[in-house]
Design an enzyme around this catalytic site. Sequence first.
Site, short mmCIF file in Angstrom:
data_model
loop_
_atom_site.label_atom_id
_atom_site.label_comp_id
_atom_site.label_asym_id
_atom_site.label_seq_id
_atom_site.Cartn_x
_atom_site.Cartn_y
_atom_site.Cartn_z
N SER A 1 -44.93 -74.08 -50.63
CA SER A 1 -44.77 -72.63 -50.64
C SER A 1 -43.47 -72.30 -49.92
O SER A 1 -42.87 -73.16 -49.29
CB SER A 1 -45.97 -71.99 -49.95
OG SER A 1 -45.88 -70.59 -49.98
N LYS A 2 -43.00 -71.07 -50.02
CA LYS A 2 -41.83 -70.64 -49.25
C LYS A 2 -41.80 -69.13 -49.26
O LYS A 2 -42.29 -68.49 -50.19
CB LYS A 2 -40.54 -71.16 -49.88
CG LYS A 2 -39.38 -71.20 -48.92
CD LYS A 2 -39.43 -72.44 -48.03
CE LYS A 2 -38.31 -72.48 -47.04
NZ LYS A 2 -38.25 -73.78 -46.36
N GLY A 3 -41.21 -68.56 -48.23
CA GLY A 3 -41.08 -67.11 -48.17
C GLY A 3 -39.71 -66.70 -47.73
O GLY A 3 -38.96 -67.50 -47.16
#
Length: 476
Positions: free
Chosen positions: A106-108
């Site tokens: 995941s990444k934000g």
Amino acid sequence: MKHLQEPTFRESVDLMFNRAVALMDLEPGLEEKIRVCNATYTVRFGVRLRGKIHTFVGYRSVHSEHMEPVKGGIRYSLAVNQDEVEALAALMTYKCALVEAPFGGSKGGLCVDPRDWDDVELERITRRFAYELAKRDLIHPSQNVPAPDMGTGEREMAWIADQYRRMNTTDINARACVTGKPLNAGGIAGRVEATGRGVQYALREFFRQEEDKAAAGLTGKLDGKRVIVQGLGNVGYHAAKFLSEEDGARITGIIEHDGALYSDDGLDVDAVRAWIMKHGGVTGFPDATHTAEGAAVLEHECDILIPAALEAVINMGNADRIKAPLIIEAANGPVTAGADEVLRKKGTVIIPDMYANAGGVTVSYFEWVKNLSHIRFGRMGRRQEEARHELIVRELEKLDDHLGDAWTMSPNFKEQYLRGAGELELVRSGLDDTMRTAYQSMREVWHGRDDVTDLRTAAYLVSIDKVASSYRALGL
Ligand code: NAD
């Protein structure tokens, strides 16, 4: 600057992925299931600051849920966009698989320049972003666990953890909703330095392998090797500091956002870092040559080049002029797919991002486990270990007395041997083991298969194989 004809960051990651899967025999459809990004959430929220409402745009992308929680940093930068966040989320999937951290990717990101806001304003912005993500379970101890990335650090992670806890007052595992927290807010010893430390351990392991050094035309040890680092932030600073202080490497170039410093005698990393903290950049630093054309220093002669800032800094525009025989990708995606091709043909050895900067997620994994187990590593066993060592030391002391000048205990042996492992020692041991084991898995494929000629393809093959096994076990 990125070359005009180059693919985007996400396309670049996909191209590298495709190169690897072409060498695999995956069942129909599985390749696409692994490659695609499962979901990307875009949020626009307002925060009242300086007398008006400012609207911020943020993202959280989930690439693969073959294991949960999914994991990946949160980046603060004006350059953040959906393509970048999805590329970084995909890299997280492959990275976690490669180093056997039991997470999906995941990444934000939040489109904000942290330098534009003061601490109180940044806290309000961060808490609001965290609220938006947490109410959709995009921050959650068992579903999605962020960490620091560019522009964020311990402080932001503490705000996020506190915001989650306020929204989930009875969740006993609330602290495990984010990693990279300060030690006094549920963090773990050694997390701040972990990614840079991982880069050091990766290089140490590379330099233990004669065959691998030979592939880059290098010999000997890290001692005395000329190193150029781009980005003296969290990752670049720690990598440069440890390599120079503990391995004898010479940091001959430091590239920052406002130009570069170089010195053949080697730069004092702590002095440069202190200068940046005080003056906001490297400009004006004494005892070194400064050039405003920072990126040009990537092309200087050196033994090891460590891009530790942004993506796509080595691209079709400069790849053929890069002289370093060994590049270790401390940043995510610093070499574009096109540049990778040029460098491979030139014989440059690239230690790929998904392995090179995996130290951060590895220690984040330890922090998450610590939060869920509610106990500091080493607390149960340390004194018991010391007591057992004491028994041996006492016997050795008897021998020392008995043998007189014929044998004597080395100075410092007693105090070094007596000391049981605390959390920091255990974290370093776990990280070192992880970096060595993952490197071995890559190099086995690199040297063991005729159709694999580089470490990046080898890394993809190892990780895709692991992700594929998980999907098969899920019975999709
Ligand atoms: P950071 O914000 O602490 O540091 C980035 C540094 O790069 C800053 O010093 C900044 O001034 C410098 N910089 C910005 N623009 C530049 C330019 N044009 N040229 C040269 N330098 C420039 O970020 P970080 O956490 O060290 O992350 C750096 C890279 O490492 C990113 O690609 C990130 O995704 C990756 N990474 C970070 C972690 C982590 O634990 N922090 C883990 C894995 C990967």
